[in-house]
Enzyme design. Sequence first.
Site, mmCIF file in Angstrom:
data_model
loop_
_atom_site.group_PDB
_atom_site.id
_atom_site.type_symbol
_atom_site.label_atom_id
_atom_site.label_comp_id
_atom_site.label_asym_id
_atom_site.label_seq_id
_atom_site.Cartn_x
_atom_site.Cartn_y
_atom_site.Cartn_z
ATOM 1 N N GLY A 78 -34.382 104.737 32.246
ATOM 2 C CA GLY A 78 -33.769 105.719 31.706
ATOM 3 C C GLY A 78 -34.875 106.742 31.311
ATOM 4 N N GLY A 79 -34.919 106.847 30.179
ATOM 5 C CA GLY A 79 -35.923 108.122 29.523
ATOM 6 C C GLY A 79 -35.117 109.217 29.392
ATOM 7 C CD1 TRP A 80 -36.179 115.093 28.879
ATOM 8 C CD2 TRP A 80 -35.227 114.563 27.144
ATOM 9 N NE1 TRP A 80 -35.290 116.229 28.462
ATOM 10 C CE2 TRP A 80 -34.841 115.883 27.119
ATOM 11 C CE3 TRP A 80 -34.449 113.885 26.047
ATOM 12 C CZ2 TRP A 80 -34.047 116.486 26.232
ATOM 13 C CZ3 TRP A 80 -33.838 114.569 25.005
ATOM 14 C CH2 TRP A 80 -33.712 115.985 25.113
ATOM 15 C CB THR A 81 -36.059 112.928 33.463
ATOM 16 O OG1 THR A 81 -37.114 113.449 32.858
ATOM 17 C CG2 THR A 81 -35.573 113.479 34.740
ATOM 18 C CG ASP B 147 -36.297 105.343 26.747
ATOM 19 O OD1 ASP B 147 -35.611 106.005 25.868
ATOM 20 O OD2 ASP B 147 -37.537 105.652 26.869
ATOM 21 C CG ASP C 11 -36.928 99.392 26.989
ATOM 22 O OD1 ASP C 11 -36.814 98.998 25.736
ATOM 23 O OD2 ASP C 11 -37.713 100.563 27.309
ATOM 24 C CG MET D 277 -38.061 106.270 20.995
ATOM 25 S SD MET D 277 -37.374 107.255 22.566
ATOM 26 C CE MET D 277 -35.620 107.226 22.226
ATOM 27 C CE1 TYR E 45 -41.376 108.974 20.842
ATOM 28 C CE2 TYR E 45 -42.765 107.548 19.828
ATOM 29 C CZ TYR E 45 -41.781 107.791 20.908
ATOM 30 O OH TYR E 45 -41.592 106.953 21.635
ATOM 31 C CG ASP E 46 -41.142 113.929 20.515
ATOM 32 O OD1 ASP E 46 -42.183 114.127 20.667
ATOM 33 O OD2 ASP E 46 -40.818 113.074 21.726
ATOM 34 C CD GLU F 58 -35.182 109.444 25.564
ATOM 35 O OE1 GLU F 58 -35.338 110.582 25.473
ATOM 36 O OE2 GLU F 58 -36.021 108.853 25.857
ATOM 37 C CD1 TRP G 288 -45.015 109.581 25.253
ATOM 38 C CD2 TRP G 288 -43.936 108.015 26.449
ATOM 39 N NE1 TRP G 288 -44.704 109.953 26.656
ATOM 40 C CE2 TRP G 288 -44.099 108.951 27.256
ATOM 41 C CE3 TRP G 288 -43.152 106.796 26.878
ATOM 42 C CZ2 TRP G 288 -43.666 108.988 28.410
ATOM 43 C CZ3 TRP G 288 -42.674 106.865 28.148
ATOM 44 C CH2 TRP G 288 -43.057 107.684 28.775
#
Length: 601
Positions: free
Chosen positions: A337-340, A378, A376, A442, A444-445, A380, A582
């Site tokens: 996954g991840g943001w993209t 992820d 894992d 997460m 952060y950000d 988002e 990260w």
Amino acid sequence: MKKITITAGLLLGAIALPSYAYDCTNLNAYSAGTSYANGALVKHNARAFECKVGGWCSQGGAYEPGVGWANGDAWTDLGSCDGDTGSSSSSSSSSSSGGSTSSGGSTSSSSGSSGGSTSSGGTGDCGSTPALWNATAVYNGGDKVQYLGTAYTAKWWTQGDNPASGGEWGPWRNDGSCTGGSSSSGSSGGSTSSGSTSSGGSTSSGSTSSGGSTSSGSSSSGGSTSSSGGSSSSGGGKVIGYFAQWGVYGRNYHVKNIDTSGSAAKMTHILYAFGNVQNGQCVIGDSYADYDRFYNAGESVDGVADSWDTGSLRGSFNQLRKLKAKYPHLKVIWSFGGWTWSGGFGQAAANPEAFANSCYDLVFDPRWNGVFDGIDIDWEYPNECGLTCDNSGFYGYSDLMRALRNKFGNKLVTSAIGAGAAKLNAADYGGAAQYVDFYMLMTYDFFGAWDKTGPTAPHSALYNYPGMPIEGFSSDNGIQVLKSKGVSADKILLGIGFYGRGWTGVTQSAPGGSATGAATGTYEAGIEDYKVLKNTCPANGTIAGTAYAHCGNNWWSYDTPSTIAGKMQYIRSQGLGGAFFWELSGDTTNGELVNAIKANQ
């Protein structure tokens, strides 16, 4: 020197606490705003204190020794100055099945904590007045110190390793309570060390876990266990970092760098980011980087070049296999996954069993047998918006995680999740907790130059602070929201960014200033690696447990070794499972930030 007397005061009729008297003759008086380093000694209000976290000790206010509401996070109370009969530090009266902890302390069982806080009945010779342990001093094998009324002998060279934290395998041998005083025995949970924090993992119910705290509850397959609502600190044994798949290109960061930086020896898990999610299935993200790129002997972890023979594994997967061979303790988890690449999770959630089957087949594909230990997720964000918006509903996430656990059995199943309250309330993270080995929050950000004109604000504040642009955008707030959903503390990992976020056109040094846009970054505007910022814009201020820097007209926020030390103290105080970050390529070539995490566990 420290002198020890024993008082007969009782806590709930069960625990007798030692009271310390301290010779404050040569100590400087505490002064708000003065810069204090780890190990600094001061006197304040007729009591002696030792600085644990320099960044916080120097702030005053909430961290004023013995006074501020968060002073226990910054200072160790060494006791009343000689001639003052006051007791050392107050202790909470709450208790779990195995004992209770004070706000700054830890409870060790009668059988001994893996962190090794107090000895079991022995006495050490402090008659020759060994020096108090100093976090900045260098000690060689055979050197003797005393710390919180206990004598220790260094086994080998050490610096910055708290004597009460290493346990059997640490650099200090516990010689027992100083002659002339000892901790009296307590309740069934064990003896209590007044005001100390066992960073190596405290225990309840009289047994010891290799990775953290133990209690009468059930164990997660990923590590330590805890009883629901238990008050003992877990010690935060996990050190987990992301390896970015695309780092092998422009960043020129490869698996071998994890080894040469010294980070591999200090980490427990590596997350390989990312695999993609398409058509309801787990799929390869970048086949060239993953398993096809040729590594010559000089680039390879073991100094052996890849083979072009048919069926031979190459790329980062092969390098990870070699890294695991060199460091057998390491676990490698494939993150999807991840943001993209989170847009495909909605379709996956529509048929979670089919998704889980596809993921299992890919993660444990025979071509890279032995590389991965689990998966894992992820995502988002479930039932919320990230790069795309998801409408899988409140239970879409927990249904997906249940299917993964059913398919993966005792393999690792983990998940990185958003830290804002709105995102944590949008999906069934409480219900899904039973299916994961641990959550990586997460933290952060929270703020960044997507708000081009500011106000400037730290992207990874540990706590809320006055004037915060959005109340609750802090690590602690996310931790407490997740705990309120019944998630066990030792299943929660705190996130640390190895990068900063910044603005330009800023004239105000303190947070809250206006800006004209994103500061220039090496790879992306508004973001820069720690290894760059430490030289180009060194931190010159701290707020809410993180650092910031104002250089020219640029303003950056990021974590430093000092603020990481504070965050590790927070992890211990909250009983969390550890820290993750990260990502690896943002660190220095000698692994400065990974070392800060490990050294302050």
